[in-house]
Design an enzyme around this catalytic site. Structure first.
Site, short mmCIF file in Angstrom:
data_model
loop_
_atom_site.label_atom_id
_atom_site.label_comp_id
_atom_site.label_asym_id
_atom_site.label_seq_id
_atom_site.Cartn_x
_atom_site.Cartn_y
_atom_site.Cartn_z
CE1 TYR A 134 -3.93 0.81 4.49
CE2 TYR A 134 -2.85 0.00 6.47
CZ TYR A 134 -2.91 0.12 5.10
OH TYR A 134 -1.95 -0.46 4.33
CE1 TYR A 178 -3.57 -0.73 -5.05
CE2 TYR A 178 -4.27 -3.02 -5.22
CZ TYR A 178 -3.97 -1.92 -4.45
OH TYR A 178 -4.06 -2.00 -3.09
CE LYS A 212 -3.84 1.01 -1.66
NZ LYS A 212 -4.03 0.09 -0.58
CB VAL A 254 -0.44 -5.76 4.15
CG1 VAL A 254 -1.75 -5.12 4.52
CG2 VAL A 254 -0.33 -6.06 2.70
CB SER A 290 -0.89 0.04 1.24
OG SER A 290 -2.18 -0.38 0.94
N1 GLN Z 1 -1.81 -5.16 -2.41
C1 GLN Z 1 -2.53 -5.05 -1.18
C2 GLN Z 1 -4.03 -5.13 -1.41
O1 GLN Z 1 -4.51 -4.59 -2.34
C3 GLN Z 1 -2.15 -3.77 -0.50
C4 GLN Z 1 -2.89 -3.56 0.78
C5 GLN Z 1 -2.10 -2.93 1.86
O2 GLN Z 1 -0.88 -2.85 1.86
N2 GLN Z 1 -2.84 -2.51 2.87
O3 GLN Z 1 -4.73 -5.74 -0.65
#
Ligand code: GLN
Length: 337
Positions: A260, A208, A85, A278, A82
């Site tokens: 988050y 993505y 992003k 994650v 994530s």
């Molecule tokens: N690639 C992961 C997903 O889309 C990224 C999520 C994350 O790092 N929170 O679930």
């Protein structure tokens, strides 16, 4: 969130970091004091992420003058997940402009988990938050390029410029997530139905998924963060990656949503914009001063690295990074601290 930082005190945001030796000392201390912490669980909803060594722990501070301070497994590679992003958001804002991204994606926290479908439904299809999956998918859909391959090249090149080196794709992580990302495909289809993605939604999910599988280290995250801290210029390579105004926009979004649904708590305790992923990475940006990269795979219930949060909390206090901590000096010489 329990963030025991010990007796380091609260240094105010001074405008510059302390001297080199002090930063070295504090980065080592941030690592040492948290290395025995075992709280949290590694992510396993992407099957291959469960295979990581949970003991890995690295910390890096990259100063805006290019100086690097390392502790532990700061060069160990892991998938950016994530955290991508934040940097794709910056690249897209730079390419298509502030207003387009604001209108299409939004800048507000949804208060719901990163993979929430409900958040899209509750907001009539508006993703609102570019730092969770729905908003990130809508952002990736805005990446310049006539084909998915061109969009992917734009992202891989852009993130490499942030890091100051080419970032390889972890094919195994990509394959593992691509085989299990039905939920992200559902979110992309839903966004398409609401007119928030106007290109092939499954191709967007594929790009993505690749961006999330790029390999970085804590050192890379620190340099990428330092680029946002340095008005868009990578302090190691000297290359301008994005405009200064884009850094400001991106950091505002990270402050609201980088951790988050725990973003408020993070800002309250740590006081600097950050973004977690994650696989266990966290990037933190102290504007005008430094980027911090941490890596430790055990996560709290929201998906944020436990040791990464603790190490960053310590560094924020000790280095005086909290953007809300001030020491006001009045004309008669009184100090507020
Ligand atoms: N690639 C992961 C997903 O889309 C990224 C999520 C994350 O790092 N929170 O679930």
């Amino acid at each position: 969130m329990e963030l025991d930082v010990g007796d380091v005190g609260q240094a105010v945001s001074t405008g510059t970091l302390p001297g080199w030796d002090r930063v070295e000392e504090l980065v080592a201390a941030a690592w040492h004091r948290n290395r025995d912490l075992r709280a949290g669980e590694v992510a396993d909803y992407i099957p291959i992420l469960a295979e990581v060594d949970p003991e890995l722990f690295g910390v890096c501070v990259a100063e805006v003058d290019g100086g690097i301070h390392l502790a532990g497994d700061a060069d160990h590679p892991f998938s950016i997940q994530s955290i991508s992003k934040a940097f794709v958001y910056a690249l897209v804002c730079d390419a298509v402009g502030h207003q387009v991204v604001l209108d299409r994606v939004g800048v507000d926290n949804t208060g719901l988990p990163f993979n929430s479908v409900m958040a899209v439904e509750l907001n009539d299809g508006h993703p609102r938050n570019p730092m969770v999956n729905a908003g990130a998918l809508a952002t990736t859909a805005l990446v310049p390029g006539a084909t998915p391959a061109a969009k992917w090249t734009f992202i891989q090149d852009g993130l490499a410029r942030f890091a100051g080196r080419p970032l390889p794709l972890d094919e195994q992580v990509y394959a593992s997530e691509a085989a299990t990302n039905q939920r992200n495909r559902a979110i992309a289809r839903l966004l398409e139905s609401y007119g928030r993605i106007d290109t092939d939604p499954l191709a967007v999910v594929d790009v993505y998924t690749r961006q999330c599988a790029l390999l970085v280290s804590a050192r890379d995250l620190a340099v990428m963060g330092a680029t946002l801290a340095d008005g868009g210029v990578n302090p190691v390579t000297g290359e301008r990656v994005v405009a200064a105004s884009v850094c400001q926009d991106t950091l505002a979004v990270l402050a609201a949503s980088g951790l988050y649904e725990r973003s408020g708590e993070w800002l309250y305790e740590i006081g600097v914009p950050g973004k977690s992923g994650v696989a266990g990475g966290i990037v933190t940006v102290a504007p005008g001063k430094a980027g911090i990269g941490t890596f430790s795979p055990r996560l709290d219930g929201a998906g944020n690295s436990v040791r990464g949060q603790r190490a960053t909390a310590y560094l924020s206090r000790a280095l005086g990074l909290n953007v809300f901590a001030s020491d006001v000096r009045t004309p008669d010489g009184r100090s507020s601290t």
